[in-house]
Motif scaffolding. Structure first.
Motif: not given
Length: 307
Positions: A106, A110, A249, A252-253, A256, A272-273, A276-277, A280
């Motif tokens: 993750a 970024s 991306f 969401t980061v 969270m 959210s996860s 995200y996991t 995305i």
């Protein structure tokens, strides 16, 4: 004296206790993961097979696809296995490995998005010097730097979390071993560890986001100075896919992780996860292929050759 037993395994509560939702969720996640695997590995294969895509932009995109596949694979198969078998127990070491892999990839993502932002800046603002600016050496260093930062960050996260003591409580209120969800189970003082996590995540997020924002500020100024509408449209199409991926991306980061643990709602974090996991990593290949003529053209060529 309180009786304490050292934790050797964790119990993941998962997304829901409703047995009627287990199968629908399994089918949904299986479909999402299948699309993620096909989309990301297909993108990597496409970039490797087509010489026209051997450019800095697609070098970064290939690595982004590899990272998306990797951090989705660190979480999704475990979640599906729990839904299918009902066994939601994960060993201490497997939990640590999951935290490390997810955190590493993750973070790598970024920094890759930041590298792609700089690449778009060079393509739009330094068009005549693009090939001398984004050399193979520069691109390789940027990618290697992204992986180094990712694995270093994950080492800090996991080392910081596992340095805490875990006693009687081993129930993780999540569907995978995420650092905040595991850290709250500690029977020792986790205040300093929480601060370390917040500072490290904040630095990684804000630094990479700052690179992207500065890159887009220069791109925006260059677009405003362009005399022709054609150049304006070309610049927008060059950056559109990356901008969409960045927005999804980082949105969401920030939602969270950049909040104190006292404000965390586990149910909200779970939703959210999932995005995200799982979502995305599935969306990125779609975003970059649907808006990219070169990718669609390469895909068509390979399909025609296969026939």
């Amino acid at each position: 004296m309180e009786n304490r037993t050292e934790v050797t395994e964790f119990l993941l509560l998962g997304l829901t206790d409703d047995p009627h939702l287990q199968l629908p969720l399994f089918v949904t996640f299986l479909l999402i993961y299948t699309l993620t695997v096909v989309g990301n590995l297909g993108m990597i294969l496409l970039i490797l097979l087509d010489p026209h895509l051997h450019t800095p932009m697609y070098f970064f995109l290939g690595n982004l696809s590899l990272v998306d596949f990797s951090y989705s694979s660190a979480v999704t198969p475990t979640v599906m296995a729990g839904l299918l078998t009902g066994n939601k127990v994960i060993s201490y070491n497997a939990c640590a490995a999951q935290m490390f892999l997810f955190g590493a990839f993750a973070t790598v993502e970024s920094y890759l998005l930041a590298s792609m932002g700089y690449d778009r800046y060079a393509a739009v603002c330094k068009t005549l010097h693009y090939t001398t600016t984004m050399t193979t050496r520069v691109c390789a260093c940027m990618v290697m730097g992204s992986y180094t930062c990712g694995f270093l960050t994950a080492s800090i996260h996991v080392g910081d979390t596992l340095s805490l003591s875990f006693c009687n409580d081993n129930v993780v209120h999540h569907f995978f071993c995420d650092v905040p969800a595991v850290m709250v189970l500690s029977c020792s003082d986790s205040h300093v560890s929480e601060l370390v996590i917040v500072y490290v995540v904040s630095f990684n997020t804000l630094f990479s986001l700052l690179v992207i924002l500065i890159s887009y500020a220069f791109i925006f100024v260059s677009i405003l100075r362009m005399p022709s509408g054609a150049g304006y449209q070309k610049a927008l199409s060059t950056c559109a896919s990356h901008f969409i991926a960045v927005s999804i991306f980082y949105g969401t980061v920030i939602f969270m992780y950049l909040q104190p643990s006292s404000n965390h709602s586990m149910d909200t974090d779970k939703i959210s996860s999932v995005f995200y996991t799982m979502v995305i990593p599935m969306l990125n290949p779609v975003v970059y292929s649907l808006r990219n003529k070169e990718v669609k053209s390469s895909f068509t060529k390979i399909i025609l050759k296969a026939k």
